[in-house]
Write a protein that holds these residues in place. Structure first.
Motif, PDB file in Angstrom:
ATOM      1  N   HIS A  70      -5.877   2.833  10.971  1.00  0.00           N
ATOM      2  CA  HIS A  70      -4.845   2.877   9.944  1.00  0.00           C
ATOM      3  C   HIS A  70      -3.494   2.528  10.540  1.00  0.00           C
TER       4      HIS A  70
ATOM      5  N   THR B  96     -10.986   6.081  11.215  1.00  0.00           N
ATOM      6  CA  THR B  96     -10.647   4.870  10.461  1.00  0.00           C
ATOM      7  C   THR B  96      -9.321   4.291  10.945  1.00  0.00           C
TER       8      THR B  96
ATOM      9  N   LYS C 196     -15.851  -2.536   4.120  1.00  0.00           N
ATOM     10  CA  LYS C 196     -14.398  -2.434   4.331  1.00  0.00           C
ATOM     11  C   LYS C 196     -14.036  -1.016   4.738  1.00  0.00           C
TER      12      LYS C 196
ATOM     13  N   SER D 173       0.817  -1.209   0.000  1.00  0.00           N
ATOM     14  CA  SER D 173       0.000   0.000   0.000  1.00  0.00           C
ATOM     15  C   SER D 173       0.855   1.265   0.000  1.00  0.00           C
TER      16      SER D 173
ATOM     17  N   SER E 174     -11.854   2.084   4.287  1.00  0.00           N
ATOM     18  CA  SER E 174     -10.921   2.500   3.227  1.00  0.00           C
ATOM     19  C   SER E 174      -9.692   3.066   3.927  1.00  0.00           C
ATOM     20  N   THR E 175      -8.728   2.207   4.048  1.00  0.00           N
ATOM     21  CA  THR E 175      -7.562   2.553   4.848  1.00  0.00           C
ATOM     22  C   THR E 175      -6.290   2.133   4.142  1.00  0.00           C
TER      23      THR E 175
END
Lengths: 606, 419
Positions: free
Chosen positions: A473, A471, A406, A192, A408-409
Motif C-alpha cells: 500500500h 498488502t 488484484k 483513491s 485490494s489496496t
C-alpha cells in the motif's frame, strides 16, 4: 321609522365583516403555518451560498518530506451586468487573449446569467495576477477568485500521485458534494484518497436583493461555514529513493517496485518513461495531457501496477517452494540438464552450466530443466489423481502469493496478472486433453501466466518475510494526527512453512553470491535475489530481477523490470542492487555501475 | 344647543386608540419595508418613513382640528363638499398627473394630492345627507336612482382616471344602503352575480349555458305549468344565459390585457410567476415565510430586498406577515375587525340618521379597503392598487382616512347634545 325597522340589520353587516376577517385568518393559518413551501421559496429568493474552496491536503513521503503542495492561482470572474466602460484591449493584453475570444467569452457569460458571476479566465498565474490586481479597479464587473493548484516539489512519482481535474457532469449528478467547476482527483492517490484530500468546502451565505445585488452576509455570517483544509497524506514512499529510481530508469521502459517487507509499505513505485506531474496542472493540463496521450512511449501508462509480464525465472522460486511443501522436492533433489529439458518433440532450452544440480544450485544458476522436472512432479505425482487436480493444487499455492488477482489496496487502477484456472485449459485444449507437457512453459514462468511488477515485488517481500505478505500500500498515515492506515495491516500467509522458505532464501542468496547476479555482489550487504528473463514475442526479452536485503531481517524487497533489455542480470539486477544500496547504505559504492545505468538508453532498441 | 365642554368631551377613546395603534404599526412596517442603512433615522425626511412621520403628525393636527369644528357644519355643507370634490375629480382629468398608469394626482408643488381619496368622504357625507332627509324612503325607486347617481358619478370619473381600484371602493355603500332599507335580495343577487361571473371565466360558457338549460328543464317539471310561471322561468333562463354570454364577451373584448391576466391569475387559470402572477406570488412568499412569529423587525428579506413590489404602499401587509408572522397578522386583522365592530356599534347608537348613515359609510369604506387590500396580498382578491387604511405609505390616503374617521368621532361625541 326606518331606523327601528332595519336596526337588526346591523348584525348581518357585522357578521359579514367578521366572516371576512375570519377567512383571512384561516388563509394566513394555511400559508404561514401549514404550507412551508413559502419559507423555502423565500430562502431561495434571497440566500446565495458562495462556496469557499479549501486547499487540498499536502502529500509527504515516509520521512515527512513534502512532495505535493498547493500554489495559489486566481480565476478571473465576470458579472456581465456590472461590466461597463472598460478598456477591452488592455484587459485582453493583461490576461493574454485576443479580442475575438474576449467577445465570445462575454457572450458566453451573458448566456449563463447577466446577474450571476461565472469564470472568465481560469487559473491566472501569480505573476499575471500581480499586474491584473493593480488595474482591476478599472474593470467593474470583474473580480478575482482565489483557487489552489497542485505543485510538485520534485518532478517525480507522477503516476502514483495522479492528477486532479474538473469534475465530470456525471459525478456532479451522483454526488451532492460536487458542483460543476469543482476539482476532483482523477488518478493515483489523488483519486483513491479524494475524500481525505479534498477537505470540506465551506459556504459563505450572502443575501441578495431582487436584482441579485449582494446585500451583505446572512445573519452576520452566523451560519457561514469555514472551508476545512484537506488532510495531509503521509505516503509510504521514500522520496529520495523514488527520485533515484526514476533517475536510474531514465531512457528505459520498465518499472521498479520496492516494498518494506514487514509492513507492505511501498518505498518506491517507478514507472518509466514517466512525465513531470507539473505538466498536468493548471491551464495547460488539457493540452499537455493530449500530448502525453499521443506519445508512442506511453508515459501515462503506469507500468509498475498495470503492465503484466510473464514472470520468467523469478517464478522458479514459487515452484521450488510449492515443491518443498508438497514433499516432491528436497534440497538434495538433483536433476540433470543437457542444455535444457527434452521430452519427445518438446524442448525447453537452458544455458550451459555444470549438471546435475541440486535445489540451491538450480536457483543460483537458474536451471530451466530442473524446474521442468519440479513442475512435472507437482502435476503428475502419486498424491494427485490427475494433472488437473495437481494443477489445481499448484494454483492454490500460487494465489497465496498474491498472484492472479488484484490487491485490494489504496492504489487505483491496478491489474492482477493472470494464473489460468483449470477451466481455461479445459476450454483451450479440451477437458482432460492437457497435461504437464502441454503447459510446460509455466515451469519457467512463461506461457499463460502473467504478473505485474507490484506482484513480483510482493513475491520478493513474501520470501523475505519467510512466508507471508502484507498488502502493498502507498499511504502510511492520514492527517496530521498521524492516524495510521490500519486497513492494510492484515498478514496474508502462504500455505508454505517457514523452513521451506529458509531453503529458498539460501538459494536466492547464492544467486548473488555465486549465481547469475554475482557480478553485483556487495561485501557490506547480504542480498538475496533472483534473475528472470521474460520472453517477449514482440522483441528483445525483458530483463527482470527481484531481490531483498539484508538477508536476515530484510528491510527492502524489490522488483525491477527493464523492457527489451535482455537477461535479468544485465540491467534489472544492477538497478535493483543500486536501489538497495541507496536505501540501506544511503551511499553508492559503485559509481561506475550507477553511471552505466543512468546513461544507458534502451528506449530505441526493440 | 351648544355647550362648552372642550374638544375631547365624550369622544370614543376606543376608536381613537385603535386608530393610533394602526397608524403606529403602519409606520413601523413602512420603516422596515424601505429601511435604508445609510438613513437609519426614522426622522430622516428623505426616506418614506420620515415622510410618513410628517403625514402622521399632520393627520393628528387635522384630527384635532376636526374635533374643534361644530359637527352641524358637516351636515350643512355636505353637498358643498360633494360639489367641490366632483370639481376636483374633473380637474384631475384635465390637469392631472399620471402615476403608475392612473391619472389621479394633482401636483401641488412638491405634494401630490389624490382627489379620489377625498371624494370618498364627500360621497359619504352626501349620501348621509340625502338619505337622512325626512321625506326619503329607501323603498322609493326615485331614492334608489338618486343615491346611485350620487355614488355612481364620482365612481365614473375615477374610472376615467384609469383607477379601477378606487372606483371599486364605492361599492362599499351597498352595506350602507342595505342598512337603510335596500332589499336584502339585492345583496344575495349581487353575491350570485359575482359567483356566476367567476364560474363563467373558469368554465366554458357553453357548458354553463347547457347546465343552466338542464336546470331549467328540471325546474319545469317541478312547477305548476301555468303561463305566468313558464314565462318567468324562460325569462330567468334567458337573463342568466345572457349574463354569462355578456361576461364572456366583456372579459374577452372589453377588459384590457393586464386586467384579464390579473383575473386569470386570481382564479388560478394562469400561473405566470414571472409576469402577472409575480406580485402575488412574492407577496404570498413574504407572508408565508413569516411562519408563526415572523422573522423579526428588519429581518424580512422579501420586503427589504424588494422582492415584493410596492412594499410600503399597497403590499404593506407583507411586511407584517413576514416580520411578525401569524401572530402579528392576526393582531392587525383583529385591530381592523375591532375598529369595524366599534364603528358599527357607534353608528347604531346615533340619534341622527345623518350620523348613523355616515358612520356606516365610514365602516364600509374602511372594510372594502381592508378586504381588497389584504385579500390581494393573500392571493384571494385581484391585484387592485388600493391602500390599507392607516397603514399604507401616502399623505393623501392617510389624511383622507383620518378626516373620514374623525368626522364620525366628532359626530359621535356630539350625539348626546342632539335633542
Amino acid at each position: 321609522m326606518a331606523q327601528a325597522v332595519y336596526s337588526e340589520r346591523k348584525f348581518v353587516v357585522i357578521s359579514i365583516f367578521i366572516v371576512a376577517g375570519f377567512l383571512f385568518i384561516l388563509r394566513l393559518f394555511y400559508i404561514q403555518i401549514i404550507d412551508d413551501s413559502y419559507l423555502l421559496s423565500s430562502n431561495s429568493n434571497v440566500r446565495r451560498h458562495i462556496p469557499q474552496y479549501p486547499a487540498r491536503g499536502l502529500i509527504y513521503d515516509r520521512n515527512g518530506k513534502l512532495m505535493v503542495y498547493n500554489e495559489a492561482t486566481y480565476d478571473l470572474m465576470i458579472t456581465p451586468r456590472l461590466v461597463k466602460n472598460i478598456d477591452t484591449l488592455e484587459l485582453c493584453r493583461l490576461i493574454g487573449i485576443d479580442l475575438i475570444t474576449f467577445r465570445d467569452r462575454i457572450l458566453k457569460a451573458k448566456e449563463y446569467s447577466t446577474y450571476r458571476s461565472s469564470v472568465f479566465e481560469k487559473q491566472i498565474s501569480k505573476e499575471a495576477y500581480g499586474y491584473l490586481e493593480e488595474k482591476l479597479y478599472k474593470y467593474p464587473g470583474f473580480y478575482v477568485q482565489p483557487r489552489t493548484l497542485r505543485k510538485y516539489v520534485k518532478p517525480s512519482a507522477a503516476h502514483t500521485m495522479g492528477y486532479i481535474g474538473e469534475v465530470s457532469p456525471l459525478t456532479c449528478e451522483n454526488n451532492a458534494y460536487y458542483k460543476s467547476g469543482d476539482y476532483i482527483g482523477i488518478s493515483g492517490i489523488e483519486k483513491s484518497y479524494e475524500t481525505e484530500l479534498r477537505g470540506i468546502k465551506g459556504a459563505r451565505i450572502i443575501m441578495v436583493d431582487v436584482f441579485n445585488r449582494e446585500k451583505g452576509s446572512f445573519r452576520n455570517g452566523k451560519y457561514d461555514t469555514v472551508a476545512v483544509m484537506g488532510q495531509s497524506l503521509y505516503t509510504t514512499l521514500d522520496a529520495d529513493l523514488q527520485e533515484y529510481g526514476e533517475m536510474l530508469m531514465k531512457n528505459k521502459r520498465g518499472s521498479i517496485v520496492a516494498i518494506e517487507p514487514a509492513t507492505g509499505e511501498i518505498l518506491s513505485l517507478v514507472s518509466c518513461p514517466t512525465y513531470d506531474p507539473n505538466l498536468l496542472v493548471g491551464r495547460m493540463r488539457a493540452h499537455n495531457y493530449g500530448e502525453l496521450l499521443k506519445d508512442s512511449l506511453k508515459p501515462l501508462f503506469n507500468r509498475a501496477q498495470m503492465a503484466q509480464y510473464p514472470p520468467g525465472s523469478t517464478f522458479k522460486l514459487v515452484h521450488a517452494l510449492i515443491g518443498l511443501e508438497e514433499g516432491v522436492l528436497f534440497p538434495s533433489t538433483r536433476y540433470g540438464c543437457s542444455m535444457g529439458y527434452s521430452f519427445g518433440s518438446i524442448h525447453v532450452g537452458c544455458h550451459n552450466h555444470p549438471a546435475p544440480v541440486d535445489l540451491l544450485q538450480s536457483i543460483a544458476i537458474s536451471c530451466n530443466s530442473y524446474y521442468c522436472n519440479v513442475f512435472r512432479t507437482l502435476l503428475d505425482n502419486n498424491s494427485v489423481s490427475n494433472t488437473s487436480s495437481g494443477y489445481q493444487k499448484w494454483r492454490d499455492y500460487a494465489l497465496g502469493f498474491g498472484f492472479g488477482s488484484k490487491f485490494s489496496t489504496d492504489l487505483p487502477n491496478i491489474l492482477g496478472g493472470f494464473i489460468p484456472k483449470n477451466e481455461y485449459f479445459d476450454k483451450y485444449f479440451g477437458k482432460n486433453r492437457w497435461k504437464f507437457l502441454t503447459i510446460i512453459s509455466l515451469s519457467i514462468g512463461q506461457g499463460e501466466i502473467l504478473a505485474t511488477p507490484l506482484q513480483l515485488a510482493n513475491l520478493s517481500a513474501t520470501i523475505a518475510n519467510r512466508g507471508y505478505y502484507v498488502t502493498p500500500h502507498i499511504v502510511k498515515y492520514v492527517g496530521d494526527s498521524k492516524k495510521a492506515e490500519t486497513r492494510f495491516s492484515q498478514v496474508h500467509k502462504t500455505k508454505i512453512s517457514k523452513q521451506n522458505f529458509e531453503i529458498v532464501v539460501e538459494g536466492m542468496y547464492q544467486v548473488v553470491e555465486a549465481g547469475t547476479a554475482r557480478a553485483y555482489k556487495m561485501d557490506s550487504l547480504h542480498v538475496c535475489g533472483k534473475t528472470g528473463t521474460a520472453q517477449n514475442p514482440h522483441g528483445k526479452d525483458h530483463s527482470i530481477f527481484i531481490a531483498f536485503a539484508p538477508k536476515d531481517n530484510p528491510k527492502i524487497a524489490i522488483s525491477v523490470i527493464v523492457e527489451n533489455a535482455g537477461f535479468g542480470a544485465t540491467w534489472a539486477a544492477p538497478i535493483a542492487m543500486l536501489m538497495i544500496e541507496k536505501y540501506l547504505l544511503k551511499r553508492i559504492n559503485r559509481p561506475d555501475v550507477q553511471e552505466r545505468m543512468i546513461t544507458g538508453s534502451l528506449i530505441h532498441e526493440n | 344647543m351648544r355647550t362648552e365642554k372642550g374638544i375631547f368631551y365624550n369622544i370614543d377613546w376606543g376608536l381613537v386608540l385603535i386608530y393610533f395603534l394602526l397608524v403606529s404599526i403602519g409606520l413601523i412596517n413602512i420603516y422596515a419595508a424601505v429601511y435604508n442603512e445609510e438613513h437609519g433615522s426614522i426622522l430622516d425626511f428623505s426616506q418614506r418613513y420620515g415622510k410618513q412621520v410628517i403625514w402622521i403628525s399632520s393627520s393628528f393636527t387635522l384630527a384635532i382640528f376636526i374635533l374643534m369644528i361644530d359637527p352641524k357644519l358637516f351636515s350643512a355643507f355636505s353637498f358643498v363638499f360633494y360639489g367641490a370634490s366632483m370639481l376636483l375629480l374633473i380637474a384631475v382629468l384635465l390637469i392631472g398627473k399620471t402615476v403608475s398608469g392612473s391619472k389621479s394626482w394633482i401636483d401641488l408643488g412638491g405634494f401630490d394630492l389624490q382627489p379620489s381619496e377625498f371624494a370618498k368622504i364627500a360621497v359619504n357625507l352626501a349620501v348621509a345627507k340625502y338619505l337622512s332627509a325626512l321625506n326619503i324612503r329607501m323603498e322609493d325607486m326615485r331614492t334608489k336612482i338618486t343615491t346611485m347617481a350620487i355614488i355612481g358619478f364620482p365612481a365614473l370619473l375615477i374610472l376615467l382616471q384609469d383607477d379601477t381600484g378606487s372606483a371599486l371602493v364605492f361599492s362599499a355603500f351597498i352595506f350602507v344602503l342595505y342598512r337603510e332599507g335596500l332589499s336584502g335580495n339585492i345583496l344575495i343577487i349581487l353575491a350570485l352575480i359575482i359567483v356566476l361571473f367567476v364560474v363563467t371565466l373558469m368554465v366554458n360558457k357553453f357548458v354553463i349555458v347547457g347546465l343552466l338549460f338542464i336546470a331549467a328543464l328540471f325546474w319545469f317539471t317541478m312547477i305548476k305549468k301555468n303561463r305566468k310561471d313558464i314565462i318567468t322561468l324562460i325569462g330567468l333562463f334567458m337573463l342568466v344565459a345572457g349574463f354569462v354570454m355578456a361576461v364572456d364577451y366583456v372579459f374577452n373584448n372589453v377588459l384590457e390585457a393586464h386586467q384579464q391576466e390579473r383575473i386569470n391569475v386570481l382564479i388560478g387559470k394562469e400561473v405566470d410567476l414571472k409576469g402577472a402572477g409575480y406580485n402575488v406570488n412574492q407577496s404570498k412568499i413574504a407572508i408565508g415565510s413569516g411562519r408563526f412569529i415572523g422573522k423579526g423587525f428588519l429581518h424580512g428579506t422579501q420586503t427589504k430586498f424588494n422582492f415584493v413590489p410596492e412594499q410600503s404602499t399597497d403590499f404593506i401587509f407583507c411586511t407584517v406577515g413576514e416580520e411578525y408572522g401569524f401572530v402579528g397578522s392576526v393582531i392587525v386583522i383583529g385591530l381592523f375587525i375591532g375598529l369595524f365592530y366599534r364603528l358599527l356599534n357607534a353608528a347604531e347608537r346615533q340619534r341622527s340618521a345623518f350620523a348613523r348613515i355616515y358612520g356606516y359609510g365610514v365602516a364600509s369604506i374602511l372594510f372594502i379597503h381592508f378586504v381588497i387590500n389584504i385579500g390581494m396580498t393573500l392571493g384571494l382578491a385581484p391585484v387592485i392598487g388600493i391602500p390599507l387604511p392607516f397603514f399604507s405609505y401616502g399623505g393623501s390616503s392617510l389624511w383622507a382616512f383620518t378626516i373620514l374617521l374623525f368626522i364620525f368621532v366628532k359626530m359621535d361625541a356630539y350625539r348626546l347634545q342632539l335633542l
